[in-house]
Design an enzyme around this catalytic site. Sequence first.
Site, PDB file in Angstrom:
ATOM      1  N   ASN A  42       0.832  -1.198   0.000  1.00  0.00           N
ATOM      2  CA  ASN A  42       0.000   0.000   0.000  1.00  0.00           C
ATOM      3  C   ASN A  42       0.870   1.253   0.000  1.00  0.00           C
ATOM      4  O   ASN A  42       1.963   1.279   0.569  1.00  0.00           O
ATOM      5  CB  ASN A  42      -1.010   0.007   1.160  1.00  0.00           C
ATOM      6  CG  ASN A  42      -0.408  -0.180   2.530  1.00  0.00           C
ATOM      7  OD1 ASN A  42       0.634  -0.798   2.680  1.00  0.00           O
ATOM      8  ND2 ASN A  42      -1.070   0.336   3.538  1.00  0.00           N
ATOM      9  N   GLU A  44       0.335   5.267   0.660  1.00  0.00           N
ATOM     10  CA  GLU A  44      -0.586   6.313   1.120  1.00  0.00           C
ATOM     11  C   GLU A  44      -0.102   7.688   0.687  1.00  0.00           C
ATOM     12  O   GLU A  44       0.982   7.836   0.099  1.00  0.00           O
ATOM     13  CB  GLU A  44      -0.726   6.221   2.650  1.00  0.00           C
ATOM     14  CG  GLU A  44      -1.326   4.883   3.069  1.00  0.00           C
ATOM     15  CD  GLU A  44      -1.582   4.746   4.554  1.00  0.00           C
ATOM     16  OE1 GLU A  44      -1.081   5.585   5.340  1.00  0.00           O
ATOM     17  OE2 GLU A  44      -2.281   3.786   4.929  1.00  0.00           O
ATOM     18  N   CYS A  53      -4.296   0.603  -2.347  1.00  0.00           N
ATOM     19  CA  CYS A  53      -4.101  -0.660  -1.627  1.00  0.00           C
ATOM     20  C   CYS A  53      -3.042  -1.523  -2.303  1.00  0.00           C
ATOM     21  O   CYS A  53      -2.824  -1.430  -3.514  1.00  0.00           O
ATOM     22  CB  CYS A  53      -5.399  -1.459  -1.616  1.00  0.00           C
ATOM     23  SG  CYS A  53      -6.714  -0.769  -0.615  1.00  0.00           S
ATOM     24  N   GLU A  55      -3.132  -4.691  -3.001  1.00  0.00           N
ATOM     25  CA  GLU A  55      -3.670  -5.619  -4.003  1.00  0.00           C
ATOM     26  C   GLU A  55      -3.770  -4.958  -5.372  1.00  0.00           C
ATOM     27  O   GLU A  55      -3.471  -5.553  -6.401  1.00  0.00           O
ATOM     28  CB  GLU A  55      -5.061  -6.114  -3.591  1.00  0.00           C
ATOM     29  CG  GLU A  55      -5.091  -6.918  -2.310  1.00  0.00           C
ATOM     30  CD  GLU A  55      -5.363  -6.054  -1.089  1.00  0.00           C
ATOM     31  OE1 GLU A  55      -4.827  -4.922  -1.017  1.00  0.00           O
ATOM     32  OE2 GLU A  55      -6.091  -6.509  -0.208  1.00  0.00           O
ATOM     33  N   CYS A  90     -10.000  -5.457   0.750  1.00  0.00           N
ATOM     34  CA  CYS A  90     -11.158  -4.568   0.889  1.00  0.00           C
ATOM     35  C   CYS A  90     -12.108  -4.767  -0.295  1.00  0.00           C
ATOM     36  O   CYS A  90     -11.778  -5.413  -1.298  1.00  0.00           O
ATOM     37  CB  CYS A  90     -10.696  -3.107   0.976  1.00  0.00           C
ATOM     38  SG  CYS A  90     -10.236  -2.391  -0.615  1.00  0.00           S
ATOM     39  N   CYS A  93     -10.864  -3.637  -3.792  1.00  0.00           N
ATOM     40  CA  CYS A  93      -9.878  -4.563  -4.373  1.00  0.00           C
ATOM     41  C   CYS A  93     -10.553  -5.854  -4.839  1.00  0.00           C
ATOM     42  O   CYS A  93     -10.178  -6.416  -5.872  1.00  0.00           O
ATOM     43  CB  CYS A  93      -8.763  -4.857  -3.372  1.00  0.00           C
ATOM     44  SG  CYS A  93      -7.685  -3.431  -3.128  1.00  0.00           S
TER      45      CYS A  93
HETATM   46  N1  THU Z   1      -5.251  -1.530   2.544  1.00  0.00           N
HETATM   47  C1  THU Z   1      -4.710  -2.364   1.616  1.00  0.00           C
HETATM   48  O1  THU Z   1      -3.575  -2.162   1.157  1.00  0.00           O
HETATM   49  N2  THU Z   1      -5.440  -3.423   1.204  1.00  0.00           N
HETATM   50  C2  THU Z   1      -6.697  -3.706   1.649  1.00  0.00           C
HETATM   51  O2  THU Z   1      -7.337  -4.625   1.147  1.00  0.00           O
HETATM   52  C3  THU Z   1      -7.279  -2.947   2.740  1.00  0.00           C
HETATM   53  C4  THU Z   1      -6.576  -1.695   3.103  1.00  0.00           C
HETATM   54  C5  THU Z   1      -4.479  -0.370   2.987  1.00  0.00           C
HETATM   55  C6  THU Z   1      -5.050   0.956   2.561  1.00  0.00           C
HETATM   56  C7  THU Z   1      -4.475   1.866   3.604  1.00  0.00           C
HETATM   57  O3  THU Z   1      -3.182   2.276   3.196  1.00  0.00           O
HETATM   58  C8  THU Z   1      -4.348   1.001   4.840  1.00  0.00           C
HETATM   59  O4  THU Z   1      -4.414  -0.337   4.381  1.00  0.00           O
HETATM   60  C9  THU Z   1      -5.405   1.228   5.876  1.00  0.00           C
HETATM   61  O5  THU Z   1      -6.661   1.169   5.338  1.00  0.00           O
END
Ligand code: THU
Length: 129
Positions: A42, A44, A53, A55, A90, A93
């Site tokens: 991920n 940000e 994310c 994925e 999530c 994704c």
């Molecule tokens: N995140 C992912 O990388 N994958 C997911 O399926 C759920 C959330 C990340 C997004 C964000 O940077 C952090 O996790 C918190 O939500």
Amino acid sequence: MTDRELLLAAQEVRKNAYAPYSDFAVGAALLCEDGRVFTGCNVENHSYPAGCCAERVALFSAVAAGVRRFKAIAVTGWQRDVAGRPCMPCGICRQALSEFSYDLRVITGTPDDILTHNLQELLPFAFGM
Ligand code: THU
């Protein structure tokens, strides 16, 4: 490539996660039908919606390389207060992955306690046109 190896690859790339705002580092490793593996973490941003994310980073890297068929994705996440709970993909994704391989195997948990699901099970009635 075993489920365990794929999960270890996800753990490895998770080290590169850029997650200063959530403190939740995620790694994903996507196994293609041709045997290649694309990884993602991920990423940000100060502007929260600009982040992505793990994925989808892995998925979009693979698609950009010309790959569109996938067998499995391993996902692993870590944050102090959720240790021990598997990190599931999530909803966004799940939808993004369903576009290419609705029969994808989703591997979570830890190398010593692996959980597997089918994407169709995690996202029934996915949107499609
Ligand atoms: N995140 C992912 O990388 N994958 C997911 O399926 C759920 C959330 C990340 C997004 C964000 O940077 C952090 O996790 C918190 O939500």
